[in-house]
Enzyme design. Sequence first.
Site, PDB file in Angstrom:
ATOM      1  N   PHE A 163      -8.855   5.048   5.179  1.00 63.14           N
ATOM      2  CA  PHE A 163      -9.366   5.547   6.351  1.00 63.14           C
ATOM      3  C   PHE A 163     -10.587   4.941   6.887  1.00 63.14           C
ATOM      4  O   PHE A 163     -11.261   4.201   6.050  1.00 63.14           O
ATOM      5  CB  PHE A 163      -9.770   7.145   5.924  1.00 63.14           C
ATOM      6  CG  PHE A 163      -8.878   7.907   5.942  1.00 63.14           C
ATOM      7  CD1 PHE A 163      -7.348   7.490   6.067  1.00 63.14           C
ATOM      8  CD2 PHE A 163      -8.957   9.263   5.375  1.00 63.14           C
ATOM      9  CE1 PHE A 163      -6.472   8.621   5.928  1.00 63.14           C
ATOM     10  CE2 PHE A 163      -7.783  10.420   5.495  1.00 63.14           C
ATOM     11  CZ  PHE A 163      -6.745   9.738   5.518  1.00 63.14           C
ATOM     12  N   HIS A 196       0.766  -1.283   0.018  1.00 61.54           N
ATOM     13  CA  HIS A 196       0.122   0.216   0.019  1.00 61.54           C
ATOM     14  C   HIS A 196       0.865   1.261  -0.208  1.00 61.54           C
ATOM     15  O   HIS A 196       0.547   2.226  -0.472  1.00 61.54           O
ATOM     16  CB  HIS A 196      -1.005  -0.106   1.162  1.00 61.54           C
ATOM     17  CG  HIS A 196      -1.925   0.980   1.294  1.00 61.54           C
ATOM     18  ND1 HIS A 196      -2.736   1.210   0.193  1.00 61.54           N
ATOM     19  CD2 HIS A 196      -2.043   2.076   2.142  1.00 61.54           C
ATOM     20  CE1 HIS A 196      -3.401   2.282   0.604  1.00 61.54           C
ATOM     21  NE2 HIS A 196      -2.971   2.938   1.582  1.00 61.54           N
TER      22      HIS A 196
END
Length: 411
Positions: free
Chosen positions: A399, A302
Site C-alpha cells: 500500500f 507477491h
Amino acid sequence: MTKKIVITGLGASSPLGGTMRESWEALLAGESGARTLEHDWVAQYELPVTFAAQARVRPDTVLERPVAKRLDPSSQFALVAAKEAFADAGSPELPSERLGVDFSTGIGGLWTLLDAWDTLREKGPRRVLPMTVPMLMPNGPSAAISMHFQARAYARTVASACASSTEALVNAFEHLQAGLADVVIAGGSESAIHPITLASFSSMQALSRRNDDPATASRPYDVTRDGFVMGEGAAALVLETEEHALARGARIYAELAGGGVTADSHHITAPEPEGLGASRAVQLALEHAEASADDVTHINAHATSTPVGDVAEVRALHRIFGDRISEIPVSATKAAHGHLLGGTGALEAAFTVLALHERSAPPTINVTEQDPEAPLRISGTPIPLGEGPQLAVSNSFGFGGHNAVVAIRSV
C-alpha cells in the site's frame, strides 16, 4: 568496487512452523497455515472474517519470560527469527561495530498500542505500562535485535507496508556494499491479527471471506480468488560480504545479487494496473545483479490472491519476461502462509533462497481453475529446478505504491 553479498543464515517463525526448517518442510508438503480464529473477540465484534494464518508457535513460549514481557509480539517474533538465523549462520564473531541490523515492520506494535488504549479508558492513566511507547515503536524489532546481539554498526527500520522487509533486504545489500558493516541481520516482522485490522481490511474488500474453509481461502491466480488471508510472524536472513564469509569458513546458501525499489505514485491501496512501477523494480534488481531477464529461472511472486493485484503483477512480469513468463517456475507461497504484511517479503525471500539451495520451487496450493489472465507456470507440487546456475527474483508490493524486488543467485 562491487562486493559480492551472500546469505549465510536463515530464521523464521511463521504460520507454517516455529522455525525456518519447519516452515519450509510444511510449505513443500502443501500445508496451509490458515485456521479459524478461536478468540472471543471474533464473536464479540461480529467480524465478517473469522479466520487468519496465525503463527504456529507463539513467540512468548520461546523467549525467556522477562524478555517477552518487555516486547510487543511483533518484536518477539523478530527476535525469535533473528536468533535462529544468527545461530544458523554459525554465530559469527566480529566487532560489534561491524554488525548491523536492517529490519522492518508494516504496522508496528499494534497490540501494545490498542491494549494500552483499552487500559487507559477502563482503568485510568496510572495503569498504563511505562514501557508502552518503547514497545509500540515501529523500530522496536530492530532495536531488540540490535541490543540482543550488541550490533552497533547501525539498527535501521523501514516501514513500507507489504514491501517493508524486501526493502530492508535491499537496504542491507546497499549498506554492505557501502562498507557500513561486515554482517547484517535483515528481515521483517508483523503481529497484526487484531479485530481492528480484520475489520478494516474486510471493509475495503481485501480479505477472503471463505470462513467455511480457511485452508483453501488464499488462492492466487485462481478465477475464484476473493482476497488475501491475514498472517503473522517474522523471518530473518544473515547477510555478509563473501570475503567475510569465506574468511570464517561459513556455509553459504546463496548470493543476494541485487535489489530494486520503486514507487507507483498511483493510489494509496490499488497497484498501478499495468505494473509499470513493479516492472521497473524487477529491472533494477536484474541490473544490480548484472543479469538479464533470460537468466531468471524462478520467481517468488507477491501474489496476494486479490482480484486486481494478481493481474497487475502478471502484467509487470510479462513486461520484463515476455512470453517466456509461461515457462519460468513461479511460486505464490502466500497461498500457504497467508500475508504477513511487513514480514512477508523476508519470509518469501528466505523460501527463494532455499528453493535455489535445494533446487526445488515450492508449490502454489489452492489453484483449481487458473485465471487465463495469469498464464504462469505454477504447480500444486514442488517444481524441480535444474542443476546449472539459477537466478530468482522475489517480489513485494505494498500500500502506498511501494515496490521492492530482490534478485538471488545460486552458488
